[in-house]
Design an enzyme around this catalytic site. Structure first.
Site, PDB file in Angstrom:
ATOM      1  N   ASP A  94      -0.140   4.425  -0.262  1.00  0.00           N
ATOM      2  CA  ASP A  94      -0.866   5.665   0.058  1.00  0.00           C
ATOM      3  C   ASP A  94       0.045   6.718   0.686  1.00  0.00           C
ATOM      4  O   ASP A  94      -0.097   7.919   0.435  1.00  0.00           O
ATOM      5  CB  ASP A  94      -1.988   5.394   1.071  1.00  0.00           C
ATOM      6  N   HIS A  95       0.987   6.242   1.521  1.00  0.00           N
ATOM      7  CA  HIS A  95       1.773   7.229   2.271  1.00  0.00           C
ATOM      8  C   HIS A  95       2.851   7.906   1.432  1.00  0.00           C
ATOM      9  O   HIS A  95       3.400   8.923   1.846  1.00  0.00           O
ATOM     10  CB  HIS A  95       2.331   6.615   3.553  1.00  0.00           C
TER      11      HIS A  95
ATOM     12  N   THR B 282      -6.533   6.685  10.077  1.00  0.00           N
ATOM     13  CA  THR B 282      -6.418   5.571   9.150  1.00  0.00           C
ATOM     14  C   THR B 282      -7.630   4.683   9.401  1.00  0.00           C
ATOM     15  O   THR B 282      -8.433   4.980  10.296  1.00  0.00           O
ATOM     16  CB  THR B 282      -5.086   4.809   9.384  1.00  0.00           C
ATOM     17  N   THR B 283      -7.793   3.607   8.622  1.00  0.00           N
ATOM     18  CA  THR B 283      -8.977   2.768   8.783  1.00  0.00           C
ATOM     19  C   THR B 283      -8.923   2.091  10.153  1.00  0.00           C
ATOM     20  O   THR B 283      -8.073   1.244  10.405  1.00  0.00           O
ATOM     21  CB  THR B 283      -9.014   1.704   7.660  1.00  0.00           C
TER      22      THR B 283
ATOM     23  N   HIS C 173      -3.091  -4.292   7.978  1.00  0.00           N
ATOM     24  CA  HIS C 173      -3.151  -3.157   8.904  1.00  0.00           C
ATOM     25  C   HIS C 173      -2.214  -3.339  10.088  1.00  0.00           C
ATOM     26  O   HIS C 173      -2.347  -4.281  10.855  1.00  0.00           O
ATOM     27  CB  HIS C 173      -4.564  -2.860   9.414  1.00  0.00           C
ATOM     28  N   GLY C 174      -1.275  -2.430  10.149  1.00  0.00           N
ATOM     29  CA  GLY C 174      -0.365  -2.381  11.295  1.00  0.00           C
ATOM     30  C   GLY C 174       0.763  -3.389  11.242  1.00  0.00           C
ATOM     31  O   GLY C 174       1.589  -3.446  12.160  1.00  0.00           O
TER      32      GLY C 174
ATOM     33  N   GLU D 108     -10.376  -9.531   4.212  1.00  0.00           N
ATOM     34  CA  GLU D 108      -9.078  -9.086   4.724  1.00  0.00           C
ATOM     35  C   GLU D 108      -9.261  -8.864   6.216  1.00  0.00           C
ATOM     36  O   GLU D 108     -10.085  -8.035   6.636  1.00  0.00           O
ATOM     37  CB  GLU D 108      -8.613  -7.802   4.025  1.00  0.00           C
TER      38      GLU D 108
ATOM     39  N   HIS E 205      -5.755   3.192  -1.534  1.00  0.00           N
ATOM     40  CA  HIS E 205      -7.040   3.559  -0.932  1.00  0.00           C
ATOM     41  C   HIS E 205      -7.440   4.930  -1.454  1.00  0.00           C
ATOM     42  O   HIS E 205      -6.842   5.935  -1.080  1.00  0.00           O
ATOM     43  CB  HIS E 205      -6.903   3.579   0.599  1.00  0.00           C
TER      44      HIS E 205
ATOM     45  N   ARG F 217       3.037  18.930   1.023  1.00  0.00           N
ATOM     46  CA  ARG F 217       3.448  20.219   0.452  1.00  0.00           C
ATOM     47  C   ARG F 217       2.778  20.510  -0.887  1.00  0.00           C
ATOM     48  O   ARG F 217       3.149  21.452  -1.558  1.00  0.00           O
ATOM     49  CB  ARG F 217       4.968  20.212   0.231  1.00  0.00           C
TER      50      ARG F 217
ATOM     51  N   GLY G  58       1.501  -1.275   4.284  1.00  0.00           N
ATOM     52  CA  GLY G  58       1.887   0.048   3.802  1.00  0.00           C
ATOM     53  C   GLY G  58       2.843   0.784   4.713  1.00  0.00           C
ATOM     54  O   GLY G  58       4.020   0.962   4.413  1.00  0.00           O
ATOM     55  N   HIS G  59       2.335   1.193   5.863  1.00  0.00           N
ATOM     56  CA  HIS G  59       3.047   2.145   6.712  1.00  0.00           C
ATOM     57  C   HIS G  59       4.463   1.679   7.067  1.00  0.00           C
ATOM     58  O   HIS G  59       5.422   2.447   6.926  1.00  0.00           O
ATOM     59  CB  HIS G  59       2.215   2.393   7.980  1.00  0.00           C
TER      60      HIS G  59
ATOM     61  N   ASN H  73       0.856  -1.181   0.000  1.00  0.00           N
ATOM     62  CA  ASN H  73       0.000   0.000   0.000  1.00  0.00           C
ATOM     63  C   ASN H  73       0.899   1.241   0.000  1.00  0.00           C
ATOM     64  O   ASN H  73       1.654   1.464   0.951  1.00  0.00           O
ATOM     65  CB  ASN H  73      -0.880  -0.065   1.262  1.00  0.00           C
TER      66      ASN H  73
ATOM     67  N   GLU I   4      -8.766  -0.145  -2.434  1.00  0.00           N
ATOM     68  CA  GLU I   4      -9.530  -0.066  -1.188  1.00  0.00           C
ATOM     69  C   GLU I   4     -10.532   1.056  -1.338  1.00  0.00           C
ATOM     70  O   GLU I   4     -10.171   2.161  -1.778  1.00  0.00           O
ATOM     71  CB  GLU I   4      -8.600   0.240  -0.014  1.00  0.00           C
TER      72      GLU I   4
ATOM     73  N   ARG J 268      -7.543  12.482   0.460  1.00  0.00           N
ATOM     74  CA  ARG J 268      -6.486  13.093   1.286  1.00  0.00           C
ATOM     75  C   ARG J 268      -5.076  12.695   0.851  1.00  0.00           C
ATOM     76  O   ARG J 268      -4.112  13.357   1.194  1.00  0.00           O
ATOM     77  CB  ARG J 268      -6.689  12.769   2.766  1.00  0.00           C
ATOM     78  N   HIS J 269      -4.950  11.559   0.167  1.00  0.00           N
ATOM     79  CA  HIS J 269      -3.608  11.204  -0.346  1.00  0.00           C
ATOM     80  C   HIS J 269      -3.711  10.757  -1.809  1.00  0.00           C
ATOM     81  O   HIS J 269      -3.307  11.472  -2.700  1.00  0.00           O
ATOM     82  CB  HIS J 269      -2.863  10.199   0.549  1.00  0.00           C
TER      83      HIS J 269
ATOM     84  N   ARG K  82      -9.625   7.507  -0.944  1.00  0.00           N
ATOM     85  CA  ARG K  82     -10.574   7.927   0.098  1.00  0.00           C
ATOM     86  C   ARG K  82     -11.538   8.955  -0.465  1.00  0.00           C
ATOM     87  O   ARG K  82     -11.216   9.685  -1.408  1.00  0.00           O
ATOM     88  CB  ARG K  82      -9.816   8.513   1.297  1.00  0.00           C
TER      89      ARG K  82
HETATM   90  N1  PXP Z   1      -5.426  -2.974   4.407  1.00  0.00           N
HETATM   91  C1  PXP Z   1      -6.410  -2.058   4.549  1.00  0.00           C
HETATM   92  C2  PXP Z   1      -7.801  -2.465   4.218  1.00  0.00           C
HETATM   93  C3  PXP Z   1      -6.119  -0.736   4.959  1.00  0.00           C
HETATM   94  O1  PXP Z   1      -7.107   0.164   5.079  1.00  0.00           O
HETATM   95  C4  PXP Z   1      -4.780  -0.384   5.188  1.00  0.00           C
HETATM   96  C5  PXP Z   1      -4.433   1.021   5.567  1.00  0.00           C
HETATM   97  O2  PXP Z   1      -4.774   1.874   4.538  1.00  0.00           O
HETATM   98  C6  PXP Z   1      -3.789  -1.364   5.036  1.00  0.00           C
HETATM   99  C7  PXP Z   1      -4.145  -2.662   4.658  1.00  0.00           C
HETATM  100  C8  PXP Z   1      -2.344  -1.081   5.269  1.00  0.00           C
HETATM  101  O3  PXP Z   1      -2.154  -0.803   6.618  1.00  0.00           O
HETATM  102  P1  PXP Z   1      -0.726  -0.303   7.115  1.00  0.00           P
HETATM  103  O4  PXP Z   1      -0.461   0.990   6.393  1.00  0.00           O
HETATM  104  O5  PXP Z   1      -0.912  -0.123   8.591  1.00  0.00           O
HETATM  105  O6  PXP Z   1       0.267  -1.362   6.780  1.00  0.00           O
END
Ligand code: PXP
Length: 252
Positions: free
Chosen positions: A14-15, A105-106, A205-206, A158, A48, A23, A227-228, A12, A75, A54-55, A50
């Site tokens: 997104d970040h 975040t979600t 997630h996480g 998921e 994602h 910026r 992602g993160h 992911n 997503e 936002r991103h 959104r």
């Molecule tokens: N899966 C879903 C459905 C999410 O919403 C997210 C966060 O956007 C992720 C995976 C990735 O999560 P993380 O950025 O914490 O790894």
């Protein structure tokens, strides 16, 4: 649609777009990030889009869909606007997520207890499947929610691993850490339920580098979306190496 094949990592990014948004610069280039992630071994790009953009913005999902030689997992919130975009875009898969404007975040899985909302989810799942898009619901690791997702037409779930990962990261002796065994149990039960009922099981997630090996050892989890942690690691190593390291930790 019968999905088989190897276990996969979706990254992911997104970040990367969050950095761009900070910026409102034309950089960092999202497509370049996507290509680096692919070079690092990712089988999928996850974005994602959104509602508040936002991103990730609309042009990003089209560019990645057209220019990246791996699957795109979109997503999206369960809205008509997002369904319309998904049906035109035709990503490999959609993952339907709950979305609140004020959240960072979600924050949790879909609430599958509301009949009217479930009808919307069913309609979205049906419409996407008709177009050959794989449908996944982002849910709490809960056996009942796995069953409801299947009833509503999702081929995959998921599992939201956020609570598990928070417990895993928490210091020994803290109240959050005490929940670790409980959180593992929830995930294991949900995975078993998915396998027994023929639903594809994904996780996301996480997830960080410290928990990846243990999660990766659960061979019934077919796909990870991360992602993160990867974008954070990329600060030090670049996103290609960060992706490759995550794949290795997961044992994929
Ligand atoms: N899966 C879903 C459905 C999410 O919403 C997210 C966060 O956007 C992720 C995976 C990735 O999560 P993380 O950025 O914490 O790894």
């Amino acid at each position: 649609m019968k999905i088989t094949g190897n276990r996969r990592l979706g990254v992911n990014i997104d970040h990367v777009a969050t950095l761009r948004r900070l910026r409102d610069t034309p950089y960092p280039n999202l497509l370049q990030a996507a290509r680096e992630v692919v070079a690092g071994g990712a089988e999928q790009i996850t974005l994602h889009l959104r509602e508040d953009r936002r991103h990730i913005v609309d042009a990003d999902v089209w560019a990645v869909r057209k220019e990246t030689p791996v699957d795109l997992n979109l997503e999206m919130a369960a809205t008509d606007e997002m369904l319309k975009i998904a049906l035109e875009l035709k990503p490999f898969s959609i993952c339907v997520v709950p979305e609140k404007r004020e959240e960072r975040t979600t924050e949790g899985g879909l609430d599958l207890s509301n009949h009217q909302r479930n009808e919307t989810l069913k309609r979205i799942a049906h419409a996407a499947r008709e177009k050959g898009i794989l449908v996944s619901f982002f849910i709490e690791p809960d056996a009942r929610d796995v069953a409801v997702s299947q009833e509503l037409g999702a081929q995959a779930v998921e599992l939201h691993t956020g609570s598990l990962c928070i417990a895993h990261q928490a210091p020994q002796g803290s109240p959050q850490r005490e929940r670790l065994n409980h959180e593992w149990r929830r995930v294991r039960e949900a995975v078993t339920c998915g396998v027994e009922s023929g639903v594809l099981v994904h996780a996301g997630h996480g997830i960080d580098y410290d928990i990846a090996a243990e999660l990766g050892a659960m061979s019934d989890i077919r796909e990870f979306n991360i992602g993160h942690a990867i974008v954070c690691e990329a600060v030090f190593t670049g996103i290609r190496a960060a992706t490759a390291r995550m794949k290795e930790k997961l044992g994929l």
